[in-house]
Write a protein that holds these residues in place. Structure first.
Motif, PDB file in Angstrom:
ATOM      1  N   CYS A 275       5.287   1.565 -10.202  1.00 35.89           N
ATOM      2  CA  CYS A 275       4.358   0.935  -9.630  1.00 35.89           C
ATOM      3  C   CYS A 275       4.145  -0.613  -9.805  1.00 35.89           C
ATOM      4  O   CYS A 275       4.307  -0.935 -10.919  1.00 35.89           O
ATOM      5  CB  CYS A 275       2.906   1.622  -9.517  1.00 35.89           C
ATOM      6  N   GLY A 277       1.864  -2.082  -8.879  1.00 34.61           N
ATOM      7  CA  GLY A 277       0.479  -2.634  -9.063  1.00 34.61           C
ATOM      8  C   GLY A 277      -0.093  -2.243 -10.602  1.00 34.61           C
ATOM      9  O   GLY A 277      -0.373  -3.280 -11.302  1.00 34.61           O
ATOM     10  N   CYS A 278      -0.036  -1.185 -10.813  1.00 42.21           N
ATOM     11  CA  CYS A 278      -0.450  -0.777 -12.088  1.00 42.21           C
ATOM     12  C   CYS A 278       0.561  -0.403 -13.178  1.00 42.21           C
ATOM     13  O   CYS A 278       0.374  -0.217 -14.410  1.00 42.21           O
ATOM     14  CB  CYS A 278      -1.342   0.833 -11.986  1.00 42.21           C
ATOM     15  N   CYS A 319       0.513   4.388  -4.428  1.00 43.88           N
ATOM     16  CA  CYS A 319       0.213   4.673  -5.854  1.00 43.88           C
ATOM     17  C   CYS A 319      -1.479   4.998  -5.618  1.00 43.88           C
ATOM     18  O   CYS A 319      -2.149   4.375  -4.700  1.00 43.88           O
ATOM     19  CB  CYS A 319       0.530   3.760  -6.741  1.00 43.88           C
ATOM     20  N   CYS A 321      -3.216   3.921  -7.463  1.00 47.15           N
ATOM     21  CA  CYS A 321      -4.107   2.480  -7.698  1.00 47.15           C
ATOM     22  C   CYS A 321      -4.191   1.686  -6.445  1.00 47.15           C
ATOM     23  O   CYS A 321      -5.000   0.573  -6.517  1.00 47.15           O
ATOM     24  CB  CYS A 321      -3.298   1.532  -8.744  1.00 47.15           C
ATOM     25  N   ALA A 323      -1.898   0.380  -4.641  1.00 48.74           N
ATOM     26  CA  ALA A 323      -0.515  -0.481  -4.285  1.00 48.74           C
ATOM     27  C   ALA A 323       0.219   0.288  -3.478  1.00 48.74           C
ATOM     28  O   ALA A 323       0.210   1.497  -3.389  1.00 48.74           O
ATOM     29  CB  ALA A 323       0.253  -0.831  -5.495  1.00 48.74           C
TER      30      ALA A 323
HETATM   31 ZN   LIG Z   1       0.083   1.971  -9.142  1.00 49.95          ZN
END
Ligand SMILES: [Zn+2]
Length: 447
Positions: A275, A277-278, A319, A321, A323
């Protein structure tokens, strides 16, 4: 259900296009023959079943429904210059249906392997004995009376994989009596008569094999041209799908059945998604019988094409999170004994026209592939090529290493299988000559 396809691959339905362009001149022509014969010669009985019909036409015309639309680089046939020549060829082909004494001798010679004459010939250079060898190897070919060069090429490639074929042969007791295993029996029947000069028998076996494949893949039932890659993956998937049943049948008799497709061709690929983002990582594994590779515009090597296939790509992925994008990377978990690579030579234009891609692929005998278990060295052992300038018209031929010649043998002897015509060649010549036409590649792993 086992699938040989990867979501990333886009096997284009080559034959769909062909089918919609009308069933082609060939079919219409053959139908005309049927009509004419029917009205003028009442005494002629036209066979009902496709097999009998093909044999009947083969007896009448030699090669009734096959008409080469494109010239084939390796073909020794010259285009017919006059009606007289065409008639002569027609008779020659017709007479060839019955095995000549030379052809009878052929399979005996094959088994006898190389004599002192061959050794001498080798010293003089392979080309000087090509005519004699062409005649000698003819019995290795498969007749093609009904546009199934795609099947002939696939079969010749599979028969080049002698360990794969040997794995079926050594388990004959399991599949020979199972009513569901008709496909394997039909395949092994062809293997047993590979060197036979009996063209009629070969046609019967080839049609029987096609019928066995069509039970679960009805798209191969008719006698139109098809895509060799789709046919091959269908054959392998079907052979593989028989595995649980054959294993159960073997176990009931105290035996073990090990699927040759799984043991020789199947490999696992690992898909790692990260991912953006995270950074959460998810890993999945998927099984394949082959990979479909994009050609590199302007040309490139198979290594480069594999590298492109494996390189990190960005994809849409929601995701937890929040993202919406992640990175995806593919890698080989393990390498198969035989790696089958499909080169995507066909694509659709924005107006959905099927187009052939002619970008060259630089072929080399050796290929190094990295997997999670380390690097593996592989050698090219067979190729299937689509010889044509357009996507609609074409002809498949196969090149395969001579299984009787050791890998380190300097003679580098290969065969080119162009339906019933079989000529001797070398691995080096194959790499040089198939740059623009190679479609499916088979690499054998060094143990
Ligand atoms: Zn993520």
């Amino acid at each position: 259900m086992h699938r040989g396809f990867h979501p990333k691959s886009s096997t284009l339905r080559l034959y769909t296009k062909r089918r919609e362009g009308g069933r082609g001149l060939r079919s219409a022509k053959v139908e005309d023959v049927f009509r004419q014969t029917d009205s003028s010669e009442r005494s002629v009985t036209i066979p009902d079943t496709p097999t009998e019909k093909i044999l009947w036409l083969y007896r009448l015309f030699g090669r009734p429904t096959k008409k080469r639309q494109c010239s084939v680089a390796t073909s020794e046939d010259k285009p017919s210059g006059s009606k007289k020549k065409a008639k002569k060829r027609w008779w020659r082909r017709k007479n060839k249906v019955a095995p000549s004494p030379e052809e009878e001798e052929c399979s005996k010679e094959e088994k006898r392997r190389e004599g002192p004459e061959d050794q001498k010939a080798k010293m003089m250079g392979a080309k000087s004995v090509s005519t004699r060898q062409t005649r000698r190897y003819k019995c290795r070919g498969f007749p093609n009376p009904a546009q199934f060069c795609y099947m002939n090429s696939c079969l010749q490639s599979l028969l080049t994989l002698e360990d794969f074929v040997g794995a079926f042969r050594s388990q004959e007791q399991v599949w020979s009596s199972d009513p569901e295993a008709a496909l394997i029996r039909a395949f092994m029947d062809i293997r047993e008569s590979h060197l036979s000069p009996d063209a009629h028998r070969k046609i019967r076996l080839l049609v029987a094999f096609k019928e066995a494949v069509s039970v679960w893949a009805p798209e191969f039932q008719d006698f139109d041209q098809k895509d060799a890659h789709e046919f091959l993956t269908s054959v392998l998937d079907q052979m593989r799908s028989l595995c649980p049943q054959l294993q159960a049948a073997a176990a009931s008799e105290g035996r073990i059945y090990s699927c040759p497709v799984e043991d020789h061709l199947v490999f696992k690929m690992q898909k790692t998604k990260t991912c953006k983002g995270c950074g959460a990582v998810s890993i999945t594994e998927e099984e394949f019988t082959n990979l479909s590779l994009d050609l590199i515009p302007g040309g490139g090597t198979v290594e480069e094409m594999l590298r492109c296939y494996l390189k990190e790509t960005e994809l849409d992925y929601n995701c937890e999170c929040g993202a919406t994008t992640s990175c995806q990377r593919l890698s080989f978990v393990n390498l198969p004994k035989v790696l089958m690579l499909h080169l995507k030579r066909f694509r659709f234009t924005p107006s959905f026209q099927l187009q052939k891609v002619h970008d060259p692929v630089d072929l080399f005998r050796d290929l190094v592939v990295s997997s999670n278990q380390g690097d593996g060295c592989l050698s090219l052992v067979s190729t299937i090529s689509h010889v044509s300038y357009t996507a609609e018209c074409g002809h498949y031929i196969c090149d395969g290493v001579d299984v009787n010649v050791a890998q380190e043998d300097p003679t580098d002897r290969w065969f080119t299988y162009n339906d019933e015509e079989v000529t001797e060649t070398t691995g080096k010549a194959v790499c040089d000559e198939r740059k623009n036409v190679s479609y499916i590649l088979f690499y054998k792993r060094h143990d």
